[in-house]
Write a protein that holds these residues in place. Structure first.
Motif, short mmCIF file in Angstrom:
data_model
loop_
_atom_site.label_atom_id
_atom_site.label_comp_id
_atom_site.label_asym_id
_atom_site.label_seq_id
_atom_site.Cartn_x
_atom_site.Cartn_y
_atom_site.Cartn_z
N PRO A 60 32.48 28.68 23.74
CA PRO A 60 33.14 30.00 23.73
C PRO A 60 34.17 30.07 22.60
N ARG A 61 34.44 31.27 22.12
CA ARG A 61 35.34 31.44 20.99
C ARG A 61 36.76 31.06 21.39
N LYS A 62 37.32 30.06 20.69
CA LYS A 62 38.67 29.62 20.99
C LYS A 62 39.24 28.88 19.79
N VAL A 63 40.55 29.02 19.59
CA VAL A 63 41.24 28.33 18.50
C VAL A 63 42.25 27.37 19.11
N PHE A 64 42.17 26.11 18.71
CA PHE A 64 43.09 25.09 19.19
C PHE A 64 44.12 24.83 18.10
N GLY A 65 45.27 25.52 18.19
CA GLY A 65 46.35 25.30 17.23
C GLY A 65 47.14 24.05 17.58
N GLN A 66 48.23 23.84 16.86
CA GLN A 66 49.01 22.63 17.06
C GLN A 66 49.68 22.58 18.43
N GLU A 67 49.76 23.73 19.11
CA GLU A 67 50.32 23.71 20.46
C GLU A 67 49.39 23.01 21.45
N PHE A 68 48.10 22.82 21.06
CA PHE A 68 47.14 22.13 21.92
C PHE A 68 46.99 20.65 21.55
N PHE A 69 47.66 20.20 20.47
CA PHE A 69 47.43 18.85 19.97
C PHE A 69 47.87 17.78 20.96
N GLY A 70 48.74 18.09 21.89
CA GLY A 70 49.19 17.09 22.85
C GLY A 70 48.26 16.92 24.04
N GLU A 71 47.23 17.76 24.16
CA GLU A 71 46.33 17.69 25.30
C GLU A 71 45.11 16.83 24.97
N SER A 72 44.51 16.28 26.01
CA SER A 72 43.36 15.40 25.83
C SER A 72 42.09 16.22 25.71
N LEU A 73 41.04 15.56 25.20
CA LEU A 73 39.75 16.23 25.05
C LEU A 73 39.19 16.63 26.42
N LYS A 74 39.47 15.81 27.44
CA LYS A 74 38.99 16.14 28.78
C LYS A 74 39.71 17.37 29.33
N ASP A 75 41.03 17.45 29.11
CA ASP A 75 41.78 18.61 29.59
C ASP A 75 41.37 19.89 28.86
N LEU A 76 40.95 19.74 27.61
CA LEU A 76 40.53 20.91 26.83
C LEU A 76 39.07 21.26 27.07
N LYS A 77 38.41 20.51 28.00
CA LYS A 77 37.01 20.76 28.35
C LYS A 77 36.09 20.62 27.14
N LEU A 78 36.36 19.58 26.35
CA LEU A 78 35.52 19.26 25.20
C LEU A 78 34.66 18.03 25.51
N VAL A 79 34.23 17.92 26.75
CA VAL A 79 33.45 16.80 27.25
C VAL A 79 32.16 17.37 27.87
N PRO A 80 31.00 16.75 27.70
CA PRO A 80 30.71 15.46 27.02
C PRO A 80 30.48 15.61 25.52
N SER A 81 30.41 16.86 25.02
CA SER A 81 30.22 17.06 23.58
C SER A 81 30.77 18.43 23.23
N ALA A 82 31.06 18.60 21.94
CA ALA A 82 31.59 19.89 21.47
C ALA A 82 31.42 19.97 19.97
N SER A 83 31.39 21.21 19.48
CA SER A 83 31.31 21.47 18.05
C SER A 83 32.56 22.23 17.63
N LEU A 84 33.32 21.66 16.69
CA LEU A 84 34.59 22.24 16.26
C LEU A 84 34.59 22.46 14.76
N ILE A 85 35.27 23.54 14.35
CA ILE A 85 35.46 23.84 12.92
C ILE A 85 36.87 23.40 12.55
N VAL A 86 36.97 22.57 11.53
CA VAL A 86 38.26 22.02 11.11
C VAL A 86 38.93 23.00 10.16
N LYS A 87 40.16 23.39 10.48
CA LYS A 87 40.93 24.32 9.63
C LYS A 87 42.00 23.56 8.87
#
Length: 306
Positions: free
Chosen positions: A279-306
Motif C-alpha cells: 500500500p502507498r506509504k512513506v517512511f520518513g525519519q520519524e519511522f526510523f526507530g521502529e522495527s521492520l516487524k512493527d512496520l509490517k514489512l515482513v516477510p518481504s517488502a519492496s521499498l523505494i530509497v529516497k
C-alpha cells in the motif's frame, strides 16, 4: 565722390560727435536726424553718460543670464537641460536651479580621464552582470536537473505500477486458466462417472439386482493456513535506488534506521526516507526507530530509497 551720412549731417550743421552717436543709435540718415532733434536739449556729456549707463545695464543683464543648471541636492553643475534631465533620471534628484556661472569645457586630459573612468565603470558593470549570469545559469541548471529527476522518478513509479498491474493481470489470467482446466477435468470426470453408473444400472436391471449407489466425491483439501508474521525471523527487502535494485535480508527486529545506514553505505549517500507503493506509504525519519516487524514489512517488502 559720394558723401557719407556723417558728412551730410555735419554739412547740415550738426556736431560731428553728436552725429556719430546718432548714426550709431539709429543706423540711417533720416532716423539719425530724428534722434538729433529728440536729444537736442541734452548736452554731449549727458548723452555720453546715458550711453555708458546703457552699456553697463546691458553688461549686467548679460551677467545675470543663466549659463548653467545646478542640482541643489548634490551640487553638480550642467551646461544644458538635457544633461540635467539625464542626471535626474539616473539619480532621482528633482531640485534644480539656474546659475550664472558658466561650466568650463573639459580639457583634452579631463575628457580622456572621464572616458577612462566610464570605461572602467562599464567593465565593472559587465563583470558583475557576467557573474550574475553564471549564478542564474547554475540555478536554472539545478532547477532543470531537479525537474528531470522528478520526472524520471515519476516515470519509474508509473512503470512499476504498470508492471505490477501487468503481473497481477497475468496472475489472474493464469488462475482463470487453471480454474477453467479444473472445471473441464471435473466435467469430464463427472461425465465419465455418469456413463459408468448408467452402464452399471443397465447391467443391474438386466440381472435383476439393485442398482449401484453413486460414490460421493472426496472432500476438497482445506487450504494451508498462512504463517503469521510473528513466526518469521527474517524479512527480504527489495530496495530500489537510482543506481538499480538491491536485495537484502534482515532480521525482523532490525530498525529502519539500521536499514538506512546499510543502504547508505552501499549507495554512498544518506537515506532520507523510504516509500512503499502498495500500500502507498512513506517512511520518513520519524519511522526510523521502529522495527521492520512493527512496520509490517515482513516477510518481504519492496521499498523505494529516497
Amino acid at each position: 565722390m559720394a558723401t557719407s551720412d556723417l558728412d551730410q549731417l555735419v554739412m547740415m550743421g550738426f556736431d560731428k560727435e553728436r552725429s556719430e552717436m546718432a548714426l550709431k543709435k539709429s543706423g540711417g540718415l533720416a532716423d539719425a536726424i530724428d534722434w538729433l532733434d529728440t536729444n537736442s536739449s541734452k548736452t554731449l556729456e549727458e548723452l555720453k553718460a546715458e550711453e555708458a549707463a546703457a552699456a553697463e545695464a546691458k553688461a549686467a543683464q548679460a551677467a545675470d543670464e543663466a549659463k548653467s543648471l545646478v542640482c541643489n541636492e548634490c551640487g553638480k553643475k550642467f551646461r544644458g537641460t538635457a544633461q540635467a534631465e539625464f542626471h535626474a533620471t539616473k539619480s532621482g534628484h528633482t531640485d534644480f536651479s539656474e546659475s550664472t556661472e558658466e561650466v568650463a569645457p573639459l580639457t583634452e586630459e579631463e575628457r580622456q580621464a572621464k572616458l577612462a573612468q566610464l570605461r572602467e565603470k562599464l567593465a565593472a558593470k559587465r563583470a558583475v552582470q557576467a557573474e550574475q549570469d553564471k549564478i542564474d545559469q547554475k540555478r536554472n541548471e539545478q532547477i532543470n536537473r531537479k525537474k528531470t529527476k522528478e520526472t524520471e522518478d515519476l516515470k519509474e513509479q508509473l512503470r512499476m505500477k504498470e508492471q505490477i498491474k501487468e503481473a497481477e493481470k497475468k496472475k489472474r489470467e493464469k488462475q482463470a486458466e487453471i480454474d477453467a482446466k479444473k472445471r473441464i477435468q471435473a466435467k469430464i470426470a463427472a461425465d465419465k462417472e455418469e456413463r459408468r453408473l448408467k452402464a452399471e444400472r443397465e447391467k443391474a436391471a438386466r440381472a435383476g439386482t439393485a442398482p449401484p449407489v453413486a460414490a460421493q466425491p472426496p472432500p476438497a483439501p482445506a487450504p494451508a493456513a498462512a504463517r503469521p508474521a510473528s513466526e518469521y525471523k527474517e524479512t527480504r527487502l527489495r530496495l530500489q535506488t537510482s543506481g538499480g535494485n538491491i536485495m537484502k535480508t534482515f532480521p525482523v527486529d532490525t530498525t529502519l534506521f539500521e536499514v538506512a545506514a546499510a543502504v547508505g553505505e552501499e549507495i554512498g549517500r544518506d537515506v532520507e526516507s523510504f516509500a512503499q507503493n502498495f500500500p502507498r506509504k512513506v517512511f520518513g525519519q520519524e519511522f526510523f526507530g521502529e522495527s521492520l516487524k512493527d512496520l509490517k514489512l515482513v516477510p518481504s517488502a519492496s521499498l523505494i530509497v529516497k
